[in-house]
Design an enzyme around this catalytic site. Structure first.
Site, PDB file in Angstrom:
ATOM      1  CB  ALA A  55     -59.384 -10.785 -19.126  1.00 15.50           C
ATOM      2  CD  GLU A  56     -61.379 -17.329 -15.283  1.00 12.63           C
ATOM      3  OE1 GLU A  56     -61.361 -18.378 -14.367  1.00 12.63           O
ATOM      4  OE2 GLU A  56     -63.068 -16.532 -15.413  1.00 12.63           O
ATOM      5  CB  SER A  57     -57.569 -17.899 -21.441  1.00 11.94           C
ATOM      6  OG  SER A  57     -58.905 -18.215 -21.387  1.00 11.94           O
TER       7      SER A  57
END
Length: 135
Positions: A55-57
């Site tokens: 998700a953060e990537s």
């Protein structure tokens, strides 16, 4: 630099180690997939931290596209809710913008399994900053 003017955002990073493949990347929609195998916790289920990395990537790459080549995007807030387990195959994440400003970008990231079932929902906020000299 890539054809977008952005540096390569994946080679030599955690994305490469976790076998995350980016299949589409823009400020309006960034998509990637990750194998469950190799990204599990001891019970054989997809590790929640692996979902958070995906998700953060995806949100960070989308934010970098919004920021452009002269700026960088750094995550400042990530929250994620895990809805169900994944045991095999691939999960796919799709990041779409919630708010695209000059200094902050926020994205919703939906992670689904191969049958289309939602595995997790996340929201990432990135601060957009001037690119440091030499980077």
């Amino acid at each position: 630099m890539t054809d977008t003017g952005l540096p390569d955002l994946t080679t030599g990073t955690l994305l490469e180690r976790m076998e995350i493949e980016i299949t589409q990347a823009s400020s309006e929609r960034t998509v990637g997939r990750m194998p469950v195998a190799g990204n599990t916790q001891p019970y054989g289920l997809l590790h929640g931290g692996a979902s958070a990395v995906l998700a953060e990537s995806l949100g960070s790459i989308a934010s970098a596209h919004h920021a452009g080549a002269e700026r960088i995007a750094v995550g400042i807030d990530l929250n994620i809710t895990h809805h169900r387990a994944a045991r095999e195959g691939y999960v796919t994440g799709v990041a779409t913008p919630l708010s695209l400003g000059r200094s902050v970008a926020a994205y919703e990231i939906v992670i689904s399994d191969e049958s289309g079932q939602r595995i997790a929902s996340a929201r990432l906020t990135c601060q957009l900053r001037d690119r440091p000299p030499g980077s």
